[in-house]
Design a protein around this motif. Structure first.
Motif, mmCIF file in Angstrom:
data_model
loop_
_atom_site.group_PDB
_atom_site.id
_atom_site.type_symbol
_atom_site.label_atom_id
_atom_site.label_comp_id
_atom_site.label_asym_id
_atom_site.label_seq_id
_atom_site.Cartn_x
_atom_site.Cartn_y
_atom_site.Cartn_z
ATOM 1 N N SER A 106 70.083 61.778 5.010
ATOM 2 C CA SER A 106 69.717 62.667 4.091
ATOM 3 C C SER A 106 71.259 63.517 3.987
ATOM 4 N N ALA A 107 70.929 64.701 2.513
ATOM 5 C CA ALA A 107 72.283 64.876 1.856
ATOM 6 C C ALA A 107 70.817 66.224 1.573
ATOM 7 N N THR A 108 70.798 66.925 2.730
ATOM 8 C CA THR A 108 70.209 68.531 1.270
ATOM 9 C C THR A 108 70.893 69.362 1.485
ATOM 10 N N ASN A 109 71.953 69.686 2.945
ATOM 11 C CA ASN A 109 72.979 70.836 3.319
ATOM 12 C C ASN A 109 74.222 70.530 2.666
ATOM 13 N N SER A 110 74.077 71.232 1.866
ATOM 14 C CA SER A 110 75.508 71.163 0.518
ATOM 15 C C SER A 110 76.647 72.006 1.610
ATOM 16 N N ASN A 168 67.313 68.719 8.030
ATOM 17 C CA ASN A 168 66.694 68.933 6.327
ATOM 18 C C ASN A 168 66.660 70.200 6.517
ATOM 19 N N THR A 169 66.764 70.489 5.177
ATOM 20 C CA THR A 169 67.126 72.049 4.707
ATOM 21 C C THR A 169 66.449 71.780 3.185
ATOM 22 N N ARG A 175 61.025 65.326 1.401
ATOM 23 C CA ARG A 175 61.301 63.845 1.408
ATOM 24 C C ARG A 175 61.785 63.111 2.338
ATOM 25 N N ASP A 176 62.894 64.033 3.626
ATOM 26 C CA ASP A 176 63.287 63.682 4.920
ATOM 27 C C ASP A 176 62.149 62.720 5.504
ATOM 28 N N GLY A 177 62.483 61.395 6.298
ATOM 29 C CA GLY A 177 61.848 60.974 6.705
ATOM 30 C C GLY A 177 60.827 59.560 6.448
ATOM 31 N N GLY A 181 55.546 64.197 9.234
ATOM 32 C CA GLY A 181 55.607 64.546 10.715
ATOM 33 C C GLY A 181 56.940 64.391 10.773
ATOM 34 N N GLU A 182 57.818 63.380 10.161
ATOM 35 C CA GLU A 182 59.168 62.705 10.369
ATOM 36 C C GLU A 182 60.359 63.857 10.689
ATOM 37 N N ALA A 183 59.566 64.653 8.929
ATOM 38 C CA ALA A 183 60.901 65.517 9.367
ATOM 39 C C ALA A 183 60.846 66.689 9.965
ATOM 40 N N ILE A 184 59.968 66.937 10.204
ATOM 41 C CA ILE A 184 59.693 68.495 11.578
ATOM 42 C C ILE A 184 60.028 67.597 12.341
ATOM 43 N N ALA A 185 59.312 66.439 12.991
ATOM 44 C CA ALA A 185 60.407 66.001 14.175
ATOM 45 C C ALA A 185 61.965 65.703 14.549
#
Length: 474
Positions: A106-110, A168-169, A175-177, A181-185
């Motif tokens: 994933s690429a949310t952090n710029s 992820n940010t 949208r990640d995962g 629940g996978e983004a928080i995991a």
């Protein structure tokens, strides 16, 4: 002035405090030749973060925000709004900073122009006290979010410090995962990963492993402390949980107490014949009596967005193809989050929450502190419940819990209401030193209790002092 009486400069960073990740100032990494020329940073390029896909080294005269703001080795937007304006900034901490990232899709952090998640920062002071502090970011912020509230202070005490963006940010973190629940995991996995890597880097730098590794963090960062001490106690000597988020499949959790606020607060604010019943419903949902002056701001900036994005992460089927609901929808509108009823949702929603859920089965000493006027994570629906979980799990001997009278979720609100609130930052520091004495000297901390707000105390007291042994046990 916007509603709630908060100055505009406070509102914008405060909104970002839990939810939004802003564009960062690129770090200015020294070239290896420059680093080798600096005696106190000689051979820093030999430091390798295990598992990192990319890393950059910097030899800095100042590792705290007293220097990193000017040098570009922090992002002020990332920690804006999390601390009181009058909080002192320590200085005089030269050392090495390593920025980088672990492999991720994933690429949310710029930050740094990398457009890559799982970014981290590791800071290694020249004058090391033998310890390591690891933190995950609050909300869905980036890796520098703890710099002013936590990093500056622990670095000034000689600790190495490591922090992560959690993988992820931003407000669309869901949208990640591949599954609910996978983004928080992933947040939990990334803190574990960074802890192991930072311990190895500390050993490389100082030629011995850390004598103590401590986890700490606020809000979602506090949740991470709880989860780590429940699931990976072998990596830590203890932790300080600063108002951690409670995730529990049977509730309470964010998805049980935010919808009532969305339903009832507008009726209360409108006045009229329904206001009294709406007020009673707010109190019944867990929002503390006496916190009403904080409700307008949280309604405008926090409750709605928080409910929608975390519900989208854990129950995306509620609104079908719509992504994260409809902002400020009226009760009765289709798939409105104000009408969300967690208890009636399909069992797979509770299974998703269970994948990130807490048990209370901590394996190392933990100190939790939480403000009694928190209206984002109301204390009666969060840390009060977690304290019972720890005791029910038979781990009460490893636990202390301090309810801090007059504190709310984010310390910047103290600047707007200094006569009604107190900042939690000094209380966190008291809890941290109590943890040090507990694990280092076997000195038991004060029993769990409510810490009273000193009568007529001013900023000179509230910004620096928060003794945790001043009132009766609860």
């Amino acid at each position: 002035m916007p509603s709630g009486g908060l100055p505009v400069p406070l509102v914008l960073p405060y909104t970002a405090a839990l939810l939004l990740a802003l564009t960062a100032v690129p770090a200015v990494a020294q070239q290896p030749s420059e680093a080798r020329a600096a005696g106190h940073c000689s051979r820093i390029t030999r430091l390798q973060v295990p598992g990192a896909e990319h890393q950059e080294w910097a030899c800095l005269k100042e590792l705290t925000t007293a220097g990193t703001v000017a040098s570009g080795h922090t992002d002020p937007a990332d920690w804006a709004g999390l601390t009181p304006a009058g909080l002192a900034t320590p200085s005089g901490v030269p050392g090495v900073q390593i920025d980088g990232y672990f492999p991720d899709t994933s690429a949310t952090n710029s930050n740094h122009g990398w457009s890559h998640d799982s970014q981290f920062v590791i800071r290694l002071p020249d004058r090391w006290n033998g310890g390591l502090v690891v933190a995950g970011s609050p909300g869905v912020r980036e890796q520098y979010a703890n710099d002013r509230a936590i990093g500056d202070w622990v670095l000034s005490r000689g600790y190495a410090f490591a922090a992560t963006d959690k993988g992820n940010t931003g407000a669309a973190f869901y949208r990640d995962g591949a599954a609910p629940g996978e983004a928080i995991a992933e947040w939990n996995d990334r803190v574990t990963q960074l802890t192991r890597a930072a311990r190895a880097v500390v050993a490389q730098r100082y030629h011995r492993p850390p004598s103590r590794t401590l986890a700490t963090g606020m809000s979602n960062g506090g949740y991470l402390v709880r989860w780590q001490l429940e699931n990976h106690p072998e990596l830590y000597d203890g932790g300080v949980d600063w108002e951690g988020t409670l995730w529990r499949a049977s509730g309470p959790n964010l998805l049980t107490f935010l919808p009532p606020a969305l339903r009832h607060y507008p009726v209360f604010a409108a006045g009229g014949s329904g206001a009294g019943a709406a007020h009673r419903a707010m109190l019944a949902a867990g929002y503390p009596e006496g916190s009403e002056f904080l409700w307008p701001f949280h309604h405008q900036y926090y409750w709605d967005l928080t409910q929608r994005i975390y519900r989208e992460e854990l129950d995306p089927g509620y609104d079908g193809p719509i992504e994260a609901g409809t902002p400020y929808c009226a009760p009765g509108a289709p798939a409105c989050d104000a009408d969300y009823a967690y208890a009636s949702r399909p069992s797979e929603v509770r299974r998703a929450v269970a994948t990130i859920g807490l048990t209370g089965r901590i394996g190392k000493p933990l100190i939790t502190l939480h403000g009694t006027l928190d209206v984002l994570l109301p204390i009666g629906r969060d840390s009060d419940v977690y304290a019972r979980m720890v005791h029910d799990a038979g781990r009460g001997g490893l636990f202390r819990y301090y309810r801090v009278e007059g504190a709310t979720h984010v310390d910047s609100l103290y600047d707007a209401f200094p006569d009604r609130l107190r900042p939690l930052t000094p209380c966190h520091r008291s809890a941290f030193t109590s943890l040090e004495a507990w694990i280092g000297q076997g000195r038991q901390p004060a029993p769990s209790h409510t810490v009273a707000r000193p009568a007529a105390a001013g900023p000179s007291t509230l910004l620096t002092d928060c003794p945790l042994d001043s009132t009766e046990p609860r």
